[in-house]
Motif scaffolding. Structure first.
Motif, PDB file in Angstrom:
ATOM      1  N   UNK A  43      -6.216  15.312  10.579  1.00  0.00           N
ATOM      2  CA  UNK A  43      -5.850  15.055  11.979  1.00  0.00           C
ATOM      3  C   UNK A  43      -5.640  13.553  12.197  1.00  0.00           C
ATOM      4  N   UNK A  44      -4.578  13.212  12.897  1.00  0.00           N
ATOM      5  CA  UNK A  44      -4.353  11.793  13.154  1.00  0.00           C
ATOM      6  C   UNK A  44      -5.059  11.381  14.444  1.00  0.00           C
ATOM      7  N   UNK A  45      -5.472  10.132  14.469  1.00  0.00           N
ATOM      8  CA  UNK A  45      -6.093   9.546  15.649  1.00  0.00           C
ATOM      9  C   UNK A  45      -5.302   8.284  15.983  1.00  0.00           C
ATOM     10  N   UNK A  46      -5.490   7.695  17.149  1.00  0.00           N
ATOM     11  CA  UNK A  46      -4.726   6.478  17.468  1.00  0.00           C
ATOM     12  C   UNK A  46      -4.936   5.390  16.404  1.00  0.00           C
ATOM     13  N   UNK A  47      -3.863   4.707  16.092  1.00  0.00           N
ATOM     14  CA  UNK A  47      -3.897   3.640  15.094  1.00  0.00           C
ATOM     15  C   UNK A  47      -4.440   2.361  15.698  1.00  0.00           C
ATOM     16  N   UNK A  48      -5.097   1.578  14.884  1.00  0.00           N
ATOM     17  CA  UNK A  48      -5.560   0.259  15.325  1.00  0.00           C
ATOM     18  C   UNK A  48      -4.449  -0.778  15.163  1.00  0.00           C
ATOM     19  N   UNK A  49      -3.356  -0.410  14.504  1.00  0.00           N
ATOM     20  CA  UNK A  49      -2.218  -1.305  14.297  1.00  0.00           C
ATOM     21  C   UNK A  49      -1.154  -0.949  15.333  1.00  0.00           C
ATOM     22  N   UNK A  50      -0.754  -1.886  16.181  1.00  0.00           N
ATOM     23  CA  UNK A  50       0.278  -1.579  17.170  1.00  0.00           C
ATOM     24  C   UNK A  50       1.659  -1.488  16.509  1.00  0.00           C
ATOM     25  N   UNK A  51       2.467  -0.550  16.963  1.00  0.00           N
ATOM     26  CA  UNK A  51       3.811  -0.367  16.404  1.00  0.00           C
ATOM     27  C   UNK A  51       4.646  -1.634  16.547  1.00  0.00           C
ATOM     28  N   UNK A  52       4.461  -2.379  17.639  1.00  0.00           N
ATOM     29  CA  UNK A  52       5.242  -3.603  17.843  1.00  0.00           C
ATOM     30  C   UNK A  52       5.037  -4.633  16.741  1.00  0.00           C
ATOM     31  N   UNK A  53       3.919  -4.560  16.026  1.00  0.00           N
ATOM     32  CA  UNK A  53       3.685  -5.526  14.949  1.00  0.00           C
ATOM     33  C   UNK A  53       4.634  -5.298  13.764  1.00  0.00           C
ATOM     34  N   UNK A  54       5.285  -4.142  13.714  1.00  0.00           N
ATOM     35  CA  UNK A  54       6.231  -3.865  12.630  1.00  0.00           C
ATOM     36  C   UNK A  54       7.679  -4.090  13.041  1.00  0.00           C
ATOM     37  N   UNK A  55       7.916  -4.311  14.325  1.00  0.00           N
ATOM     38  CA  UNK A  55       9.278  -4.520  14.816  1.00  0.00           C
ATOM     39  C   UNK A  55       9.764  -5.894  14.382  1.00  0.00           C
ATOM     40  N   UNK A  56      10.976  -5.962  13.859  1.00  0.00           N
ATOM     41  CA  UNK A  56      11.550  -7.246  13.454  1.00  0.00           C
ATOM     42  C   UNK A  56      12.465  -7.099  12.265  1.00  0.00           C
ATOM     43  N   UNK A  57      12.803  -8.238  11.682  1.00  0.00           N
ATOM     44  CA  UNK A  57      13.668  -8.286  10.496  1.00  0.00           C
ATOM     45  C   UNK A  57      12.809  -8.618   9.285  1.00  0.00           C
ATOM     46  N   UNK A 112      -6.588   7.548  10.850  1.00  0.00           N
ATOM     47  CA  UNK A 112      -7.272   8.701  10.260  1.00  0.00           C
ATOM     48  C   UNK A 112      -8.779   8.493  10.381  1.00  0.00           C
ATOM     49  N   UNK A 113      -9.538   9.575  10.322  1.00  0.00           N
ATOM     50  CA  UNK A 113     -10.996   9.446  10.417  1.00  0.00           C
ATOM     51  C   UNK A 113     -11.595   8.531   9.344  1.00  0.00           C
ATOM     52  N   UNK A 114     -10.913   8.391   8.204  1.00  0.00           N
ATOM     53  CA  UNK A 114     -11.429   7.537   7.129  1.00  0.00           C
ATOM     54  C   UNK A 114     -11.141   6.059   7.359  1.00  0.00           C
ATOM     55  N   UNK A 115     -10.368   5.736   8.425  1.00  0.00           N
ATOM     56  CA  UNK A 115     -10.047   4.344   8.709  1.00  0.00           C
ATOM     57  C   UNK A 115      -8.718   3.887   8.126  1.00  0.00           C
ATOM     58  N   UNK A 116      -8.047   4.726   7.351  1.00  0.00           N
ATOM     59  CA  UNK A 116      -6.754   4.389   6.768  1.00  0.00           C
ATOM     60  C   UNK A 116      -5.671   4.637   7.819  1.00  0.00           C
ATOM     61  N   UNK A 117      -4.664   3.753   7.864  1.00  0.00           N
ATOM     62  CA  UNK A 117      -3.540   3.929   8.782  1.00  0.00           C
ATOM     63  C   UNK A 117      -2.325   4.364   7.985  1.00  0.00           C
ATOM     64  N   UNK A 118      -1.602   5.343   8.529  1.00  0.00           N
ATOM     65  CA  UNK A 118      -0.409   5.891   7.889  1.00  0.00           C
ATOM     66  C   UNK A 118       0.795   5.658   8.784  1.00  0.00           C
ATOM     67  N   UNK A 133      -0.547   2.321   5.008  1.00  0.00           N
ATOM     68  CA  UNK A 133      -0.460   0.874   5.203  1.00  0.00           C
ATOM     69  C   UNK A 133      -1.646   0.247   4.484  1.00  0.00           C
ATOM     70  N   UNK A 134      -1.333  -0.523   3.455  1.00  0.00           N
ATOM     71  CA  UNK A 134      -2.364  -1.130   2.603  1.00  0.00           C
ATOM     72  C   UNK A 134      -2.856  -2.427   3.219  1.00  0.00           C
ATOM     73  N   UNK A 135      -1.928  -3.291   3.634  1.00  0.00           N
ATOM     74  CA  UNK A 135      -2.273  -4.557   4.286  1.00  0.00           C
ATOM     75  C   UNK A 135      -1.270  -4.809   5.399  1.00  0.00           C
ATOM     76  N   UNK A 136      -1.695  -5.555   6.399  1.00  0.00           N
ATOM     77  CA  UNK A 136      -0.794  -5.947   7.480  1.00  0.00           C
ATOM     78  C   UNK A 136      -1.300  -7.243   8.092  1.00  0.00           C
ATOM     79  N   UNK A 137      -0.367  -8.160   8.353  1.00  0.00           N
ATOM     80  CA  UNK A 137      -0.676  -9.367   9.116  1.00  0.00           C
ATOM     81  C   UNK A 137       0.589  -9.751   9.873  1.00  0.00           C
TER      82      UNK A 137
END
Length: 163
Positions: A43-57, A112-118, A133-137
């Motif tokens: 089951x998916x849960x809300x992500x801690x990573x905002x979608x806007x952080x991936x928007x761009x070139x 996800x309940x395990x803390x991983x973001x997909x 998603x392995x890493x994000x900044x």
């Protein structure tokens, strides 16, 4: 008698063919549409990573061995002369390609309940078409495919923000 003996091989082969068809039907486990991927995952849960952080070139490159990561990041920066553009989706996701698809689709970030973001289609997390998603900044993110087949073909993908 000769006519009966001549037809005997035909009867035997016909019986074998019929028996084979019946047995293969018994073992069949086909779904209504074999091309449809069954969504399992978690089951998916809300992500801690905002979608806007991936928007761009982004400059994009991929590697298969962890020892190639630094070289791959440099290669991704060089790809900024032909960047991969990620736009906002109309439902809060991002517009990107799935593996082997030429059309972009709206993908969502799924916790996800395990803390991983997909990153993938709306629905359960960790299904075959998703990327973990392995890493994000602010300047880069790295994803690996959930599907072993996609992972083998595409490797771990590094996205570096283009200025």
């Amino acid at each position: 008698m000769r006519v009966l003996n001549a037809s005997r091989p035909f009867l035997i082969l016909s019986a074998i063919g019929t028996l084979g068809s019946l047995l293969s039907a018994c073992n069949s486990t086909q779904t209504a549409d074999p091309g449809v991927q069954v969504a399992q995952g978690v089951p998916s849960i809300p992500s801690t990573i905002p979608a806007d952080s991936l928007v761009g070139r982004w400059g994009v490159a991929a590697y298969h061995r962890d020892s190639d990561r630094a070289r791959t990041e440099s290669e991704a920066r060089r790809q900024c002369n032909n960047p991969y553009t990620i736009k906002r989706g109309s439902n809060g996701g991002v517009m990107m390609h799935l593996a082997d698809e030429s059309e972009i689709r709206e993908l969502v970030l799924k916790g996800s309940p395990s803390g991983v973001t997909y990153l993938g289609l709306a629905g359960p997390a960790a299904i075959a078409s998703d990327r973990e998603i392995v890493t994000v900044n602010d300047n880069s993110f790295t994803v690996k495919w959930v599907s072993p087949d996609n992972s083998t073909r595409y490797g771990t993908m590094v996205y570096v923000r283009c200025s």
